[in-house]
Design a protein around this motif. Structure first.
Motif, mmCIF file in Angstrom:
data_model
loop_
_atom_site.group_PDB
_atom_site.id
_atom_site.type_symbol
_atom_site.label_atom_id
_atom_site.label_comp_id
_atom_site.label_asym_id
_atom_site.label_seq_id
_atom_site.Cartn_x
_atom_site.Cartn_y
_atom_site.Cartn_z
ATOM 1 N N GLY A 259 -3.956 3.358 -6.249
ATOM 2 C CA GLY A 259 -4.918 3.534 -5.164
ATOM 3 C C GLY A 259 -6.137 4.282 -5.649
ATOM 4 O O GLY A 259 -6.078 5.017 -6.632
ATOM 5 N N LYS B 214 -7.351 10.808 -5.384
ATOM 6 C CA LYS B 214 -7.081 10.265 -6.712
ATOM 7 C C LYS B 214 -8.262 10.156 -7.655
ATOM 8 O O LYS B 214 -8.103 10.203 -8.857
ATOM 9 C CB LYS B 214 -6.380 8.912 -6.572
ATOM 10 C CG LYS B 214 -5.015 9.085 -5.913
ATOM 11 C CD LYS B 214 -4.378 7.800 -5.480
ATOM 12 C CE LYS B 214 -3.206 8.107 -4.546
ATOM 13 N NZ LYS B 214 -2.633 6.897 -3.983
ATOM 14 N N ASN C 284 1.293 4.081 -2.984
ATOM 15 C CA ASN C 284 1.090 5.518 -2.754
ATOM 16 C C ASN C 284 2.280 6.324 -3.281
ATOM 17 O O ASN C 284 2.110 7.377 -3.890
ATOM 18 C CB ASN C 284 0.896 5.803 -1.268
ATOM 19 C CG ASN C 284 -0.514 5.461 -0.791
ATOM 20 O OD1 ASN C 284 -1.420 5.263 -1.599
ATOM 21 N ND2 ASN C 284 -0.697 5.377 0.511
ATOM 22 N N GLU D 40 0.820 -1.210 0.000
ATOM 23 C CA GLU D 40 0.000 0.000 0.000
ATOM 24 C C GLU D 40 0.853 1.260 0.000
ATOM 25 O O GLU D 40 0.574 2.215 -0.728
ATOM 26 C CB GLU D 40 -0.956 0.007 1.199
ATOM 27 C CG GLU D 40 -2.038 -1.064 1.154
ATOM 28 C CD GLU D 40 -3.018 -0.908 -0.019
ATOM 29 O OE1 GLU D 40 -3.173 0.210 -0.539
ATOM 30 O OE2 GLU D 40 -3.624 -1.926 -0.406
ATOM 31 N N ALA E 270 -6.070 2.720 2.782
ATOM 32 C CA ALA E 270 -4.826 2.152 3.292
ATOM 33 C C ALA E 270 -4.253 2.914 4.492
ATOM 34 O O ALA E 270 -4.037 2.331 5.557
ATOM 35 C CB ALA E 270 -3.795 2.086 2.173
HETATM 36 MG MG MG Z 1 -3.125 4.067 -1.472
#
Ligand code: MG
Ligand code: ADP
Length: 337
Positions: free
Chosen positions: A86, A72, A26, A22, A91
Motif C-alpha cells: 500500500g 507508509k 495492509n 486491500e 483503501a
Molecule cells: Mg492499504
C-alpha cells in the motif's frame, strides 16, 4: 461530498475480492505472519481479516481511515523505492464509505486491544477495550448496502461461487510469494482453504498446487543485465500433462512483479503458447500451472497504473518478455516461424 466520496471509492473497492486484497495487503505491510480471512454470505454480510502484525498506534487510528492518509511513504523517493503493497492511503477510507467498519488493534506496547467503530467518513464514533492479542482485526459489515446496483451485479449464485474462487486464488498468490505466511480462509464457518508456514517458495507453491502437480514442475532462474531482470519460479516439464487445468476458474498460473501478484496478459500468453506447442494441447482450453516471479529494480516499475494495482507498468517490458522467452525456449524449444 458523500456522492463524490462514493464514486472515487468505487474505483478501489469494486468487489468483495478487492476488499480482501486491500485488507490482506495492509496485514502484510504490518509484518503479519498469520492471517485469518472469514466471510459470511460471500462477504456481503461480513468480511473479517485478523492478523498478528504490528497493530495501529492509538494516535494513528483516528486518521487511518481518512482518505489519503498513509503511514507508509512520506516522499516521492519512497514511491520510487516502494517496499510496501500500500502507499495511496485510499483503501480503508473507501471501505468505510460503503460499509460499516470495526477495527480492533493492539501494538506491542499497548496493554490491551481496543475496538473502534468507524462511520462512513472514516471517523471514529466509539471505542471500547477488547480481549484480542497483538495485531489488527478489520471487520467489514454490510458491504455495498448503500450501493444496491453494485450488490445486484453480484447477486447470482454463479457469480458468488466465482468470487469465492477468485478470493481463494488471491490468497494462494500471497501464500506463494510469502512462504512464511500462515493463512486460513473461511466462508460461512467452512474452511475453504488454508496454508501453513513453510520455508521457501518451492514448498509454498507445492502447498498450493499439491505434490502430484509439483512432481511435474521444473524450477528455473534467469538473470539478464542492462536492463536488470531476474526471473525465477516453476514451469511445467515439457512432457507433463498433470500441470494442466481445463477450467479457467481453477486456473493456477501466478505471475508476480517484485512480489506483487499481477495480471500480465503477454506473459501468460507466452507461457501458454510455448507449453501448448510442446504438449500439442488445444491452446484455448488448457491452462498450464506455473509461477513466475519477475524482479526488476523498483524504479523500473510503476504500480500506480490501475486503482486496484493488479496491473503494473514495466518500463522495460520488451526486455522482460525477451527474458521470459529465453527461459521458455530453453525449456520447450523455439516457436515455429
Ligand atoms: Mg492499504
Ligand atoms: P495504505 O495501505 O495505502 O497506507 P490504507 O487505507 O490501506 O492505506 O491504510 C491506511 C493506514 O492504516 C496504513 O497506512 C496503516 O498505517 C494503517 N493500517 C491499516 N491496516 C492495518 C493493519 N492491518 N495493521 C497495521 N496498520 C494498518
Amino acid at each position: 461530498a458523500e456522492t463524490i466520496r462514493l464514486v472515487s471509492s468505487s474505483q478501489v473497492i469494486t468487489s468483495v475480492v478487492s476488499v480482501v486484497k486491500e485488507l490482506l495487503e495492509n496485514s502484510l505491510d504490518a509484518n503479519s505472519t498469520n492471517v485469518d480471512v472469514k466471510l459470511e454470505n460471500y462477504g456481503f454480510d461480513k468480511i473479517e481479516i485478523r492478523d498478528n502484525g504490528d497493530g495501529i498506534k492509538a494516535a494513528d487510528v483516528p486518521v487511518a481511515a481518512v482518505k489519503h492518509y498513509t503511514s507508509k511513504i512520506s516522499s516521492s523517493e519512497d514511491l520510487e523505492n516502494l517496499a510496501t503493497y500500500g502507499f495511496r492511503g485510499e483503501a480503508l477510507g473507501s471501505i468505510c464509505s460503503m460499509s460499516e467498519v470495526l477495527i480492533t488493534t493492539k501494538t506491542a506496547s499497548d496493554d490491551f486491544s481496543t475496538q473502534y467503530l468507524l462511520d462512513r467518513s472514516g471517523h471514529v464514533t466509539s471505542q471500547k477495550p477488547s480481549h484480542l492479542g497483538q495485531g489488527t482485526t478489520v471487520t467489514v459489515l454490510k458491504l455495498f448496502k448503500n450501493l444496491p446496483v453494485r450488490k445486484q451485479f453480484y447477486s447470482t449464485d454463479k457469480k458468488h461461487k466465482e468470487e469465492i474462487k477468485k478470493i481463494q486464488k488471491l490468497l494462494m498468490a500471497y501464500g506463494i510469494i510469502k512462504p512464511e505466511l500462515r493463512i486460513t480462509f473461511t466462508h460461512n464457518k467452512t474452511v475453504m482453504w488454508q496454508k501453513t508456514r513453510v520455508s521457501d517458495h518451492k514448498m509454498a507453491f507445492m502447498a498450493v498446487v499439491g505434490t502430484a502437480v509439483m512432481s511435474g514442475m521444473v524450477p528455473f532462474q534467469h538473470h539478464s543485465e542492462d536492463p536488470e531482470v531476474f526471473l525465477s519460479g516453476f514451469l511445467p516439464k515439457p512432457s507433463s500433462d498433470g500441470c494442466l487445468t481445463s477450467h479457467s476458474s481453477a486456473e493456477r498460473s501466478f505471475i508476480f512483479v517484485n512480489n506483487r501478484p499481477v495480471h500480465q496478459k503477454e506473459i501468460l500468453k507466452l507461457v501458454q503458447q510455448y507449453y501448448n506447442l510442446k504438449s500439442h494441447k488445444d491452446s484455448n482450453r488448457s491452462h498450464p500451472v506455473f509461477f513466475i516471479n519477475i524482479a526488476v529494480p523498483p524504479s523500473a516499475v510503476d504500480v500506480n497504473l490501475t486503482p486496484d494495482k493488479s496491473q503494473v507498468f514495466l518500463h522495460n517490458k520488451e526486455s522482460v518478455c525477451l527474458a521470459v522467452e529465453n527461459v521458455l525456449t530453453s525449456l520447450y524449444g523455439p516457436l515455429p516461424g
